[in-house]
Design a protein around this motif. Structure first.
Motif, PDB file in Angstrom:
ATOM      1  N   SER A 101       0.986  -0.959  -0.240  1.00 57.51           N
ATOM      2  CA  SER A 101      -0.119  -0.136  -0.142  1.00 57.51           C
ATOM      3  C   SER A 101       0.585   1.580  -0.448  1.00 57.51           C
ATOM      4  O   SER A 101       1.780   1.089   0.434  1.00 57.51           O
ATOM      5  CB  SER A 101      -1.120  -0.107   1.399  1.00 57.51           C
ATOM      6  N   VAL A 108      -2.841  -0.927  11.565  1.00 56.08           N
ATOM      7  CA  VAL A 108      -4.071  -0.467  11.858  1.00 56.08           C
ATOM      8  C   VAL A 108      -4.088  -1.084  12.911  1.00 56.08           C
ATOM      9  O   VAL A 108      -3.075  -1.753  13.517  1.00 56.08           O
ATOM     10  CB  VAL A 108      -4.746  -1.788  10.552  1.00 56.08           C
ATOM     11  N   ARG A 150      -5.948   3.976  12.536  1.00 57.01           N
ATOM     12  CA  ARG A 150      -4.752   4.538  11.951  1.00 57.01           C
ATOM     13  C   ARG A 150      -3.659   5.247  12.583  1.00 57.01           C
ATOM     14  O   ARG A 150      -4.086   6.308  12.835  1.00 57.01           O
ATOM     15  CB  ARG A 150      -5.029   4.572  10.093  1.00 57.01           C
ATOM     16  N   GLU A 187      -6.281  -4.226   3.281  1.00 57.53           N
ATOM     17  CA  GLU A 187      -6.521  -2.115   3.868  1.00 57.53           C
ATOM     18  C   GLU A 187      -7.423  -2.302   2.490  1.00 57.53           C
ATOM     19  O   GLU A 187      -8.495  -1.332   2.978  1.00 57.53           O
ATOM     20  CB  GLU A 187      -5.414  -1.360   3.285  1.00 57.53           C
TER      21      GLU A 187
END
Length: 248
Positions: A101, A108, A150, A187
């Motif tokens: 990502s 997370v 996050r 994600e």
């Protein structure tokens, strides 16, 4: 191709299980199925050998959490099976590109409680304890709610610890999970995509001011005689009892 399923009884546990499945083998995370009662299932797709390895690693992870319910590997599923399952729409959107990502340096954090007030209180404590962002929450039935944050790994760890104490004070803490550097597949399955679009908040501003009646000025009466303008003389030039003189 094969289909792999691992079921747990906690949303943080199924996210952690899915993360382990993705990182242990070249599989694609199709998504989650939540059927109520706290039961969640992670569904992956890939080659038979990869799916078998991913399911075994995922099941071991879920068993360490004490949340494993069931596991299943379906080799060469017929197209009709994919079509009737709720994951069919997700399969149509998947692409062959894989990678990390663009936010892979973030972590997370998931904290699950039994009861909504405990989740809200834990979320507030986490936001005040560290520099993290609240990005959404999930409900899976049986009173289980999961808040998702996050941030950097260190901030998420500090926030989750603070949230755990607050959740236990208010109600029942059920499960927690911190996932550093999640893959893009993981994600995309979490409810955080719209948050990072950073769209401006549209407030309802359709407020109408109270209509006021126009102010009506009194009409001047018509004067038949012509108006005469006069000039005021200085006090030094005035004669007693003398009226102002008209202008030429």
């Amino acid at each position: 191709m094969a289909l792999g399923l691992v079921a747990t009884q906690s949303f943080p546990a199924i996210v952690g299980t899915a993360d382990m499945m993705l990182k242990s083998s070249a599989v694609t995370l199709v998504g989650y199925e939540k059927i109520g009662g706290g039961h969640c299932t992670a569904v992956v797709r890939g080659r038979i050998a990869d799916v078998r390895l991913a399911v075994e690693c995922g099941a071991d992870t879920a068993e360490k959490f004490g949340q494993l319910i069931a596991k299943l590997v379906i080799a060469r599923p017929l197209p009709n099976l994919d079509a009737v399952l709720p994951i069919g729409s997700r399969l149509a959107q998947l692409t062959a590109e894989r990678g990390y990502s663009r936010m892979s340096n973030l972590a997370v954090g998931l904290l699950e409680t039994r009861g909504f007030p405990a989740m809200v209180g834990a979320s507030d404590a986490m936001l005040k304890a560290a520099d993290v962002k609240l990005v959404g929450y999930e409900t899976i039935g049986d009173g289980l709610c999961t808040t998702i944050i996050r941030g950097t790994v260190s901030n998420v760890a500090v926030a989750v610890e603070a949230g755990m104490h607050e959740a236990e004070r208010i109600g029942e803490l059920h499960a927690v999970m911190v996932i550093p550097r999640p893959l893009d597949d993981l994600e995309q399955t979490l409810p955080i995509a719209n948050y990072f679009l950073e769209q401006p908040i549209q407030l309802p501003v359709a407020l109408r001011e109270k209509e006021q009646e126009p102010v009506r000025l009194p009409q001047l009466e018509q004067v038949s005689e012509p108006l005469v303008y006069v000039e005021e003389l200085p006090l030094s030039q005035r004669v007693p009892n003398q009226a102002p003189r008209p202008l030429p």
